[in-house]
Design a protein around this motif. Sequence first.
Motif, short mmCIF file in Angstrom:
data_model
loop_
_atom_site.label_atom_id
_atom_site.label_comp_id
_atom_site.label_asym_id
_atom_site.label_seq_id
_atom_site.Cartn_x
_atom_site.Cartn_y
_atom_site.Cartn_z
N ASN A 159 58.61 15.65 43.42
CA ASN A 159 57.14 15.14 43.80
C ASN A 159 56.80 15.80 45.30
O ASN A 159 55.76 16.15 45.45
CB ASN A 159 57.14 13.83 43.97
CG ASN A 159 55.74 13.20 43.43
OD1 ASN A 159 55.25 12.34 43.90
ND2 ASN A 159 55.15 13.97 42.30
N ILE A 163 53.39 18.20 45.83
CA ILE A 163 52.32 17.56 46.84
C ILE A 163 52.29 19.03 47.82
O ILE A 163 51.16 19.28 48.13
CB ILE A 163 52.85 16.34 47.38
CG1 ILE A 163 52.82 15.26 46.47
CG2 ILE A 163 51.81 16.18 48.73
CD1 ILE A 163 53.59 13.85 46.74
N TYR A 185 52.74 5.83 48.13
CA TYR A 185 51.75 6.77 48.81
C TYR A 185 52.39 7.16 50.10
O TYR A 185 52.29 7.98 50.49
CB TYR A 185 50.39 6.36 48.79
CG TYR A 185 49.43 7.10 49.02
CD1 TYR A 185 49.56 8.59 49.21
CD2 TYR A 185 47.87 6.45 49.00
CE1 TYR A 185 48.32 9.38 49.42
CE2 TYR A 185 46.91 7.51 49.37
CZ TYR A 185 47.14 8.85 49.86
OH TYR A 185 46.21 9.66 49.98
N THR A 251 43.15 12.84 52.14
CA THR A 251 43.61 12.79 50.78
C THR A 251 43.25 11.10 50.57
O THR A 251 43.24 10.41 51.14
CB THR A 251 45.01 12.87 50.57
OG1 THR A 251 45.87 11.99 51.39
CG2 THR A 251 45.48 14.34 50.88
N ALA A 253 44.37 8.07 47.33
CA ALA A 253 45.00 7.58 46.01
C ALA A 253 44.68 6.12 46.00
O ALA A 253 44.36 5.60 46.95
CB ALA A 253 46.39 8.14 45.95
N MET A 279 43.56 12.08 44.38
CA MET A 279 44.82 12.14 43.84
C MET A 279 45.08 10.94 42.88
O MET A 279 44.27 9.92 42.91
CB MET A 279 45.93 12.46 44.99
CG MET A 279 45.59 13.32 45.79
SD MET A 279 47.05 13.65 46.99
CE MET A 279 47.30 12.34 47.84
N TYR A 280 45.94 11.07 42.25
CA TYR A 280 46.37 9.94 41.13
C TYR A 280 47.86 9.83 40.78
O TYR A 280 48.35 11.02 40.93
CB TYR A 280 45.54 10.42 39.64
CG TYR A 280 45.96 9.50 38.58
CD1 TYR A 280 45.95 8.32 38.43
CD2 TYR A 280 47.09 10.07 37.60
CE1 TYR A 280 46.28 7.57 37.32
CE2 TYR A 280 47.66 9.37 36.60
CZ TYR A 280 46.91 8.06 36.45
OH TYR A 280 47.75 7.20 35.46
N GLY A 281 48.24 8.68 40.95
CA GLY A 281 49.52 8.58 40.89
C GLY A 281 50.29 6.96 40.45
O GLY A 281 49.37 6.22 40.47
N ARG A 288 52.74 11.08 43.12
CA ARG A 288 51.62 11.95 42.59
C ARG A 288 51.62 12.39 41.02
O ARG A 288 52.96 12.74 40.93
CB ARG A 288 51.03 12.90 43.36
CG ARG A 288 51.11 12.83 44.91
CD ARG A 288 49.57 11.86 45.08
NE ARG A 288 49.35 10.67 44.48
CZ ARG A 288 49.97 9.39 45.35
NH1 ARG A 288 50.71 9.66 46.20
NH2 ARG A 288 49.59 8.25 44.78
N TYR A 291 45.79 15.50 40.85
CA TYR A 291 44.90 15.66 42.00
C TYR A 291 43.77 16.58 41.80
O TYR A 291 43.70 17.35 40.69
CB TYR A 291 45.63 16.51 43.10
CG TYR A 291 46.06 17.97 42.68
CD1 TYR A 291 45.08 18.87 43.52
CD2 TYR A 291 46.75 18.46 41.90
CE1 TYR A 291 45.47 20.45 43.14
CE2 TYR A 291 46.82 19.88 41.72
CZ TYR A 291 46.28 20.91 42.23
OH TYR A 291 46.31 22.25 42.18
#
Length: 467
Positions: A159, A163, A185, A251, A253, A279-281, A288, A291
Amino acid sequence: MEFYNLDDRYNDKPIIIDYRGNLLNKDKYKKINLEIKNNIKKRTLVFLFCENSIDCISIYISLLNNGIVPVMISPDLDEELCNNLINIYKPSYLILNISMKKQKFDYKKVLSNGDYIFLKTDYYEKHNLSDELAILLTTSGSTGSPKLVRQSYKNINSNASAIAKYLELNEYEKPITTLPFNYTYGISVINSHLLVGATILVTNKSIIQRDFWDFVKKYKATSIAGVPYTYQMLKKIRFFDMDLPYLKTMTQAGGKLLVELHEEFANFALKNDKKFVVMYGQTEATARMGYLPHDKSIEKIGSMGISIPNGRFELVDVDNNIIDTPEVIGELVYYGDNVTLGYSENIEDLSKDDERNGRLVTGDMAKFDADGYYYIVGRKKRFLKIFGNRVNLDEVERILNSQFTENELICSGKDDNMIVYYTKLLDEKILSDFLSDTLHINKSAFRFKKIKNIPKNESGKILYSKL
Protein backbone atom coordinates in the motif's frame (compact mmCIF):
# COMPACT_ATOMS: atom_id res chain seq x y z
CA MET A 1 16.82 -7.18 6.35
CA GLU A 2 15.07 -4.25 8.03
CA PHE A 3 11.54 -3.42 6.94
CA TYR A 4 12.48 0.27 6.74
CA ASN A 5 16.15 0.37 5.76
CA LEU A 6 16.77 3.96 6.77
CA ASP A 7 20.46 3.79 5.82
CA ASP A 8 19.44 3.62 2.16
CA ARG A 9 16.96 6.49 2.38
CA TYR A 10 18.33 9.04 4.83
CA ASN A 11 21.89 10.34 4.71
CA ASP A 12 22.44 13.68 6.41
CA LYS A 13 18.79 14.72 6.31
CA PRO A 14 16.42 14.28 9.27
CA ILE A 15 13.83 11.52 9.27
CA ILE A 16 11.42 13.51 11.43
CA ILE A 17 11.19 17.11 12.66
CA ASP A 18 8.73 18.03 15.40
CA TYR A 19 7.08 21.38 16.06
CA ARG A 20 9.61 22.19 18.80
CA GLY A 21 12.46 21.81 16.32
CA ASN A 22 13.67 18.44 17.63
CA LEU A 23 15.10 16.09 15.02
CA LEU A 24 15.32 12.34 14.52
CA ASN A 25 18.29 11.44 12.33
CA LYS A 26 19.88 8.12 11.43
CA ASP A 27 22.26 8.04 14.38
CA LYS A 28 19.57 8.79 16.97
CA TYR A 29 17.32 6.19 15.43
CA LYS A 30 20.06 3.53 15.48
CA LYS A 31 20.50 4.04 19.23
CA ILE A 32 16.77 3.65 19.88
CA ASN A 33 16.57 0.65 17.56
CA LEU A 34 19.46 -1.14 19.25
CA GLU A 35 17.95 -0.72 22.71
CA ILE A 36 14.63 -2.17 21.55
CA LYS A 37 16.34 -5.00 19.69
CA ASN A 38 18.37 -5.94 22.77
CA ASN A 39 15.43 -5.82 25.19
CA ILE A 40 12.38 -7.15 23.36
CA LYS A 41 12.30 -10.46 21.52
CA LYS A 42 10.97 -10.86 18.00
CA ARG A 43 7.30 -11.85 17.61
CA THR A 44 6.37 -10.23 20.91
CA LEU A 45 2.95 -8.58 21.18
CA VAL A 46 2.96 -5.03 22.57
CA PHE A 47 0.44 -2.21 22.96
CA LEU A 48 1.67 1.08 21.47
CA PHE A 49 -0.31 4.11 22.67
CA CYS A 50 0.11 6.34 19.64
CA GLU A 51 0.66 10.04 19.36
CA ASN A 52 2.17 12.27 16.71
CA SER A 53 5.64 12.59 18.21
CA ILE A 54 9.23 11.72 17.36
CA ASP A 55 9.41 9.34 20.33
CA CYS A 56 6.36 7.34 19.29
CA ILE A 57 7.02 7.16 15.55
CA SER A 58 10.68 6.17 16.03
CA ILE A 59 9.52 3.32 18.30
CA TYR A 60 6.97 2.25 15.67
CA ILE A 61 9.67 2.06 12.99
CA SER A 62 11.90 0.01 15.28
CA LEU A 63 9.10 -2.40 16.22
CA LEU A 64 8.45 -3.13 12.54
CA ASN A 65 12.16 -3.52 11.81
CA ASN A 66 12.60 -5.98 14.68
CA GLY A 67 9.57 -8.16 14.01
CA ILE A 68 7.75 -6.98 17.15
CA VAL A 69 3.98 -6.69 16.69
CA PRO A 70 2.23 -3.56 18.03
CA VAL A 71 -1.48 -3.06 18.62
CA MET A 72 -1.94 0.61 17.72
CA ILE A 73 -4.02 2.20 20.48
CA SER A 74 -5.48 5.68 20.93
CA PRO A 75 -4.05 7.33 24.07
CA ASP A 76 -7.52 8.78 24.71
CA LEU A 77 -9.18 5.38 25.01
CA ASP A 78 -11.40 5.08 28.09
CA GLU A 79 -9.56 3.38 30.98
CA GLU A 80 -12.12 0.60 31.44
CA LEU A 81 -12.20 -0.17 27.71
CA CYS A 82 -8.42 -0.11 27.61
CA ASN A 83 -8.11 -2.57 30.48
CA ASN A 84 -10.62 -4.83 28.75
CA LEU A 85 -8.42 -4.90 25.63
CA ILE A 86 -5.36 -5.67 27.75
CA ASN A 87 -7.17 -8.54 29.47
CA ILE A 88 -8.22 -10.00 26.12
CA TYR A 89 -4.89 -9.75 24.28
CA LYS A 90 -2.45 -9.94 27.22
CA PRO A 91 0.40 -7.89 25.69
CA SER A 92 3.91 -8.39 27.03
CA TYR A 93 4.62 -4.66 27.06
CA LEU A 94 2.74 -1.37 27.16
CA ILE A 95 4.55 1.45 25.38
CA LEU A 96 3.20 4.88 26.26
CA ASN A 97 3.87 8.49 27.12
CA ILE A 98 5.03 8.73 30.72
CA SER A 99 2.08 11.02 31.54
CA MET A 100 -0.30 8.07 31.01
CA LYS A 101 1.35 5.85 33.62
CA LYS A 102 0.23 8.06 36.47
CA GLN A 103 -3.37 7.74 35.33
CA LYS A 104 -3.72 4.08 34.44
CA PHE A 105 -0.93 1.56 34.78
CA ASP A 106 1.03 0.01 37.62
CA TYR A 107 3.68 -2.02 35.79
CA LYS A 108 7.47 -1.89 35.99
CA LYS A 109 9.35 0.43 33.63
CA VAL A 110 12.07 -1.43 31.71
CA LEU A 111 13.03 0.97 28.92
CA SER A 112 12.50 4.56 27.79
CA ASN A 113 12.77 6.74 24.71
CA GLY A 114 12.32 10.43 25.45
CA ASP A 115 8.84 10.86 26.95
CA TYR A 116 7.91 7.27 26.08
CA ILE A 117 8.36 4.37 28.49
CA PHE A 118 8.12 0.59 28.11
CA LEU A 119 6.22 -1.21 30.87
CA LYS A 120 6.59 -4.97 31.34
CA THR A 121 3.18 -6.46 32.11
CA ASP A 122 2.38 -9.45 34.29
CA TYR A 123 1.49 -11.56 31.23
CA TYR A 124 4.34 -13.99 30.67
CA GLU A 125 2.79 -16.33 28.16
CA LYS A 126 4.29 -16.53 24.69
CA HIS A 127 1.95 -15.35 21.95
CA ASN A 128 1.57 -17.54 18.92
CA LEU A 129 1.77 -14.91 16.20
CA SER A 130 1.51 -15.51 12.47
CA ASP A 131 4.82 -14.88 10.71
CA GLU A 132 2.99 -12.53 8.36
CA LEU A 133 1.49 -10.34 11.10
CA ALA A 134 3.05 -6.85 11.29
CA ILE A 135 0.61 -4.60 13.20
CA LEU A 136 -2.95 -4.58 14.51
CA LEU A 137 -5.31 -1.64 14.14
CA THR A 138 -8.63 -1.09 15.85
CA THR A 139 -11.70 -0.91 13.63
CA SER A 140 -12.91 2.08 15.66
CA GLY A 141 -10.33 3.92 17.69
CA SER A 142 -12.59 5.19 20.46
CA THR A 143 -14.84 2.24 21.29
CA GLY A 144 -12.29 -0.23 22.64
CA SER A 145 -13.73 -3.03 20.53
CA PRO A 146 -11.64 -6.23 20.67
CA LYS A 147 -12.13 -6.56 16.90
CA LEU A 148 -8.77 -5.70 15.36
CA VAL A 149 -7.56 -5.67 11.75
CA ARG A 150 -4.51 -7.86 11.11
CA GLN A 151 -2.10 -6.14 8.72
CA SER A 152 0.89 -7.94 7.23
CA TYR A 153 4.33 -6.68 6.20
CA LYS A 154 3.32 -7.26 2.58
CA ASN A 155 0.10 -5.25 3.11
CA ILE A 156 1.99 -2.24 4.46
CA ASN A 157 4.73 -2.31 1.82
CA SER A 158 2.28 -2.84 -1.05
CA ASN A 159 0.00 0.00 0.00
CA ALA A 160 2.82 2.43 0.80
CA SER A 161 4.38 1.72 -2.60
CA ALA A 162 1.09 2.27 -4.44
CA ILE A 163 0.42 5.54 -2.57
CA ALA A 164 3.94 6.80 -3.28
CA LYS A 165 3.47 5.97 -6.97
CA TYR A 166 0.13 7.67 -7.63
CA LEU A 167 0.97 10.72 -5.49
CA GLU A 168 4.41 10.89 -7.15
CA LEU A 169 6.17 11.12 -3.79
CA ASN A 170 9.91 11.64 -3.53
CA GLU A 171 12.60 12.33 -0.93
CA TYR A 172 12.00 16.09 -1.10
CA GLU A 173 8.48 15.87 0.33
CA LYS A 174 7.69 17.31 3.76
CA PRO A 175 4.26 16.05 4.82
CA ILE A 176 2.78 17.38 8.05
CA THR A 177 0.75 15.18 10.40
CA THR A 178 -2.90 16.16 10.71
CA LEU A 179 -4.44 12.81 11.64
CA PRO A 180 -4.06 10.42 14.59
CA PHE A 181 -1.14 8.01 14.20
CA ASN A 182 -3.27 5.02 15.23
CA TYR A 183 -5.76 5.77 12.43
CA THR A 184 -5.23 3.91 9.15
CA TYR A 185 -5.11 7.12 7.08
CA GLY A 186 -2.67 8.78 9.48
CA ILE A 187 -0.31 5.83 9.56
CA SER A 188 -0.43 5.47 5.76
CA VAL A 189 0.97 9.01 5.45
CA ILE A 190 3.89 7.98 7.67
CA ASN A 191 4.50 4.67 5.86
CA SER A 192 4.41 6.03 2.32
CA HIS A 193 6.79 8.89 3.09
CA LEU A 194 9.26 6.73 5.02
CA LEU A 195 9.37 4.52 1.94
CA VAL A 196 10.69 7.34 -0.26
CA GLY A 197 13.01 8.89 2.32
CA ALA A 198 11.00 12.08 2.91
CA THR A 199 11.31 14.20 6.06
CA ILE A 200 8.10 14.03 8.09
CA LEU A 201 6.90 17.09 10.01
CA VAL A 202 5.28 15.84 13.19
CA THR A 203 2.88 17.72 15.44
CA ASN A 204 -0.11 17.04 17.63
CA LYS A 205 -1.35 20.59 17.12
CA SER A 206 -4.71 21.07 15.41
CA ILE A 207 -5.23 22.87 12.11
CA ILE A 208 -7.27 25.47 13.97
CA GLN A 209 -4.25 26.46 16.11
CA ARG A 210 -1.81 29.19 15.08
CA ASP A 211 1.14 27.00 16.19
CA PHE A 212 0.23 24.47 13.51
CA TRP A 213 0.44 27.04 10.72
CA ASP A 214 3.62 28.56 12.17
CA PHE A 215 5.14 25.06 11.90
CA VAL A 216 3.85 24.66 8.32
CA LYS A 217 5.46 27.95 7.29
CA LYS A 218 8.74 27.53 9.16
CA TYR A 219 9.56 24.15 7.60
CA LYS A 220 7.63 24.64 4.34
CA ALA A 221 5.31 21.64 4.53
CA THR A 222 4.57 20.27 1.06
CA SER A 223 1.37 18.32 1.75
CA ILE A 224 -1.60 18.07 4.05
CA ALA A 225 -4.01 15.18 4.56
CA GLY A 226 -7.55 15.37 5.87
CA VAL A 227 -10.92 13.75 6.39
CA PRO A 228 -14.12 15.62 5.36
CA TYR A 229 -14.24 17.41 8.71
CA THR A 230 -10.67 18.68 8.16
CA TYR A 231 -11.74 20.34 4.91
CA GLN A 232 -14.81 21.86 6.53
CA MET A 233 -12.52 23.42 9.14
CA LEU A 234 -9.97 24.56 6.54
CA LYS A 235 -12.67 26.51 4.76
CA LYS A 236 -13.86 28.09 8.04
CA ILE A 237 -10.35 29.28 8.97
CA ARG A 238 -9.94 30.90 5.53
CA PHE A 239 -7.38 28.47 4.16
CA PHE A 240 -8.01 29.82 0.65
CA ASP A 241 -6.56 33.19 1.72
CA MET A 242 -3.31 31.75 3.12
CA ASP A 243 -0.01 32.27 1.31
CA LEU A 244 1.46 28.75 1.14
CA PRO A 245 3.35 28.41 -2.17
CA TYR A 246 5.34 25.36 -1.02
CA LEU A 247 2.20 23.38 -0.01
CA LYS A 248 1.64 21.45 -3.23
CA THR A 249 -0.62 18.51 -2.37
CA MET A 250 -3.90 18.14 -0.48
CA THR A 251 -5.30 14.63 -0.01
CA GLN A 252 -8.73 13.68 1.32
CA ALA A 253 -10.11 10.35 2.51
CA GLY A 254 -12.04 9.00 5.49
CA GLY A 255 -15.50 9.51 4.02
CA LYS A 256 -17.22 11.23 1.13
CA LEU A 257 -16.66 14.96 0.83
CA LEU A 258 -19.67 17.14 0.06
CA VAL A 259 -19.72 17.82 -3.69
CA GLU A 260 -19.73 21.58 -3.09
CA LEU A 261 -16.63 21.37 -0.88
CA HIS A 262 -14.88 19.07 -3.35
CA GLU A 263 -15.51 21.61 -6.10
CA GLU A 264 -14.17 24.52 -4.04
CA PHE A 265 -10.91 22.78 -3.12
CA ALA A 266 -10.43 21.34 -6.61
CA ASN A 267 -10.86 24.79 -8.17
CA PHE A 268 -8.53 26.33 -5.59
CA ALA A 269 -5.86 23.71 -6.39
CA LEU A 270 -6.23 24.23 -10.13
CA LYS A 271 -5.84 28.01 -9.85
CA ASN A 272 -2.87 27.82 -7.45
CA ASP A 273 -0.69 25.12 -9.02
CA LYS A 274 -1.56 22.52 -6.39
CA LYS A 275 -2.90 18.97 -6.44
CA PHE A 276 -6.17 18.02 -4.77
CA VAL A 277 -6.50 14.22 -4.57
CA VAL A 278 -9.62 12.50 -3.26
CA MET A 279 -8.97 8.94 -2.09
CA TYR A 280 -10.95 5.92 -0.95
CA GLY A 281 -9.92 3.28 1.53
CA GLN A 282 -10.61 1.13 4.57
CA THR A 283 -8.53 -0.22 7.44
CA GLU A 284 -9.31 -3.69 6.03
CA ALA A 285 -7.34 -2.74 2.90
CA THR A 286 -4.40 -1.35 4.95
CA ALA A 287 -5.39 2.15 3.85
CA ARG A 288 -6.02 3.10 0.23
CA MET A 289 -7.93 1.27 -2.50
CA GLY A 290 -8.85 4.09 -4.89
CA TYR A 291 -7.90 7.62 -5.83
CA LEU A 292 -9.11 10.36 -8.14
CA PRO A 293 -6.18 11.71 -10.20
CA HIS A 294 -5.73 15.41 -9.50
CA ASP A 295 -6.16 16.30 -13.16
CA LYS A 296 -9.65 14.75 -13.04
CA SER A 297 -10.72 16.49 -9.82
CA ILE A 298 -12.97 18.96 -11.65
CA GLU A 299 -14.21 16.72 -14.45
CA LYS A 300 -15.13 13.86 -12.07
CA ILE A 301 -16.43 15.76 -9.05
CA GLY A 302 -18.03 13.36 -6.58
CA SER A 303 -16.04 10.36 -7.81
CA MET A 304 -13.58 8.46 -5.64
CA GLY A 305 -11.73 7.58 -8.83
CA ILE A 306 -9.98 4.44 -9.99
CA SER A 307 -8.13 1.65 -8.23
CA ILE A 308 -4.62 2.24 -6.92
CA PRO A 309 -1.65 0.77 -8.85
CA ASN A 310 -1.72 -3.05 -8.74
CA GLY A 311 -5.28 -3.06 -7.39
CA ARG A 312 -8.60 -3.81 -9.05
CA PHE A 313 -12.30 -3.05 -8.47
CA GLU A 314 -15.42 -4.89 -9.52
CA LEU A 315 -19.11 -4.50 -8.74
CA VAL A 316 -21.42 -7.40 -7.91
CA ASP A 317 -25.20 -7.58 -7.72
CA VAL A 318 -27.31 -9.26 -5.02
CA ASP A 319 -26.68 -12.65 -6.65
CA ASN A 320 -22.92 -12.03 -6.73
CA ASN A 321 -22.91 -11.61 -10.50
CA ILE A 322 -20.35 -9.15 -11.89
CA ILE A 323 -21.83 -5.86 -13.12
CA ASP A 324 -20.20 -4.66 -16.35
CA THR A 325 -22.66 -1.92 -17.30
CA PRO A 326 -22.00 1.75 -16.40
CA GLU A 327 -24.31 3.54 -13.96
CA VAL A 328 -25.63 0.31 -12.41
CA ILE A 329 -25.32 0.19 -8.62
CA GLY A 330 -23.75 -2.83 -6.96
CA GLU A 331 -21.55 -3.78 -4.03
CA LEU A 332 -17.90 -2.80 -4.44
CA VAL A 333 -15.30 -5.57 -4.26
CA TYR A 334 -11.56 -4.86 -4.22
CA TYR A 335 -8.57 -7.07 -5.14
CA GLY A 336 -4.95 -6.33 -4.20
CA ASP A 337 -1.91 -7.23 -2.10
CA ASN A 338 -2.94 -4.59 0.44
CA VAL A 339 -6.08 -6.53 1.45
CA THR A 340 -5.38 -7.43 5.06
CA LEU A 341 -5.19 -10.89 6.61
CA GLY A 342 -8.58 -10.66 8.35
CA TYR A 343 -9.93 -9.74 11.76
CA SER A 344 -8.86 -10.69 15.25
CA GLU A 345 -11.31 -10.83 18.14
CA ASN A 346 -9.21 -12.73 20.66
CA ILE A 347 -5.66 -13.82 21.37
CA GLU A 348 -6.07 -17.12 19.49
CA ASP A 349 -6.84 -15.28 16.23
CA LEU A 350 -3.33 -13.81 16.16
CA SER A 351 -1.92 -17.08 14.87
CA LYS A 352 -4.12 -17.09 11.77
CA ASP A 353 -2.58 -16.50 8.38
CA ASP A 354 -4.27 -14.85 5.38
CA GLU A 355 -8.04 -15.44 5.42
CA ARG A 356 -8.98 -13.02 2.63
CA ASN A 357 -6.53 -14.03 -0.11
CA GLY A 358 -6.40 -10.55 -1.59
CA ARG A 359 -10.17 -10.04 -1.95
CA LEU A 360 -12.22 -7.57 0.11
CA VAL A 361 -15.98 -7.16 -0.03
CA THR A 362 -16.14 -3.51 1.04
CA GLY A 363 -19.79 -3.19 2.11
CA ASP A 364 -20.00 -0.01 0.02
CA MET A 365 -22.53 0.43 -2.74
CA ALA A 366 -21.10 2.04 -5.87
CA LYS A 367 -21.41 2.56 -9.60
CA PHE A 368 -18.95 3.40 -12.36
CA ASP A 369 -19.32 5.75 -15.31
CA ALA A 370 -18.54 5.22 -18.99
CA ASP A 371 -14.89 6.14 -18.36
CA GLY A 372 -14.47 3.61 -15.56
CA TYR A 373 -14.50 6.09 -12.67
CA TYR A 374 -16.23 4.87 -9.52
CA TYR A 375 -18.76 6.69 -7.34
CA ILE A 376 -19.70 5.58 -3.82
CA VAL A 377 -23.45 5.93 -3.29
CA GLY A 378 -23.69 4.62 0.28
CA ARG A 379 -23.11 1.79 2.67
CA LYS A 380 -24.86 -1.52 2.09
CA LYS A 381 -26.27 -1.37 5.61
CA ARG A 382 -27.13 2.33 5.46
CA PHE A 383 -30.43 1.73 3.71
CA LEU A 384 -33.97 1.83 5.08
CA LYS A 385 -37.20 0.56 3.62
CA ILE A 386 -39.74 3.36 4.08
CA PHE A 387 -43.28 2.54 3.00
CA GLY A 388 -41.85 0.18 0.39
CA ASN A 389 -39.23 2.63 -0.85
CA ARG A 390 -35.52 1.79 -0.48
CA VAL A 391 -33.84 4.91 0.91
CA ASN A 392 -30.08 5.52 0.97
CA LEU A 393 -29.35 7.38 4.22
CA ASP A 394 -25.96 8.63 3.02
CA GLU A 395 -27.58 10.19 -0.04
CA VAL A 396 -30.31 11.79 2.10
CA GLU A 397 -27.62 13.28 4.34
CA ARG A 398 -25.82 14.72 1.33
CA ILE A 399 -29.02 16.33 0.04
CA LEU A 400 -29.96 17.75 3.46
CA ASN A 401 -26.52 19.22 4.15
CA SER A 402 -26.46 20.80 0.70
CA GLN A 403 -29.84 22.43 1.34
CA PHE A 404 -29.49 23.38 5.02
CA THR A 405 -25.90 24.60 4.98
CA GLU A 406 -25.94 26.35 8.37
CA ASN A 407 -26.64 23.09 10.19
CA GLU A 408 -25.13 19.61 10.39
CA LEU A 409 -27.72 16.93 9.81
CA ILE A 410 -27.33 13.16 9.98
CA CYS A 411 -29.80 10.35 9.46
CA SER A 412 -30.47 7.10 11.24
CA GLY A 413 -33.49 5.01 12.23
CA LYS A 414 -35.22 1.82 11.16
CA ASP A 415 -37.64 0.77 8.45
CA ASP A 416 -40.61 3.16 8.10
CA ASN A 417 -39.06 5.49 10.70
CA MET A 418 -36.22 7.80 9.70
CA ILE A 419 -34.67 10.03 12.37
CA VAL A 420 -32.90 13.23 11.39
CA TYR A 421 -30.52 14.65 14.00
CA TYR A 422 -29.47 18.30 13.91
CA THR A 423 -27.32 20.59 16.04
CA LYS A 424 -28.66 24.12 15.49
CA LEU A 425 -32.18 25.51 15.69
CA LEU A 426 -34.22 25.01 12.56
CA ASP A 427 -37.85 24.80 11.55
CA GLU A 428 -38.75 21.10 11.64
CA LYS A 429 -41.83 21.71 9.51
CA ILE A 430 -39.70 23.14 6.70
CA LEU A 431 -37.34 20.18 7.03
CA SER A 432 -40.25 17.71 6.99
CA ASP A 433 -41.81 19.35 3.93
CA PHE A 434 -38.47 19.30 2.10
CA LEU A 435 -37.88 15.59 2.83
CA SER A 436 -41.39 14.63 1.84
CA ASP A 437 -41.24 16.60 -1.42
CA THR A 438 -37.76 15.35 -2.30
CA LEU A 439 -38.21 11.68 -1.45
CA HIS A 440 -41.94 11.51 -2.31
CA ILE A 441 -42.64 9.88 1.04
CA ASN A 442 -45.36 10.77 3.56
CA LYS A 443 -44.23 13.06 6.39
CA SER A 444 -45.26 10.50 9.01
CA ALA A 445 -42.07 8.56 8.23
CA PHE A 446 -39.80 11.29 9.60
CA ARG A 447 -38.83 12.24 13.13
CA PHE A 448 -36.43 14.98 14.21
CA LYS A 449 -34.15 15.33 17.19
CA LYS A 450 -31.90 18.21 18.23
CA ILE A 451 -28.64 17.14 19.87
CA LYS A 452 -25.71 19.14 21.25
CA ASN A 453 -22.99 17.53 19.14
CA ILE A 454 -22.74 14.97 16.36
CA PRO A 455 -20.77 12.02 17.83
CA LYS A 456 -17.52 11.51 15.91
CA ASN A 457 -14.32 9.56 16.38
CA GLU A 458 -10.86 11.12 16.44
CA SER A 459 -10.63 11.07 12.65
CA GLY A 460 -13.93 12.91 12.21
CA LYS A 461 -16.09 9.96 11.14
CA ILE A 462 -19.65 9.97 12.44
CA LEU A 463 -20.35 7.32 15.10
CA TYR A 464 -23.89 6.30 14.19
CA SER A 465 -23.82 3.61 16.87
CA LYS A 466 -23.71 6.36 19.53
CA LEU A 467 -27.04 7.85 18.46
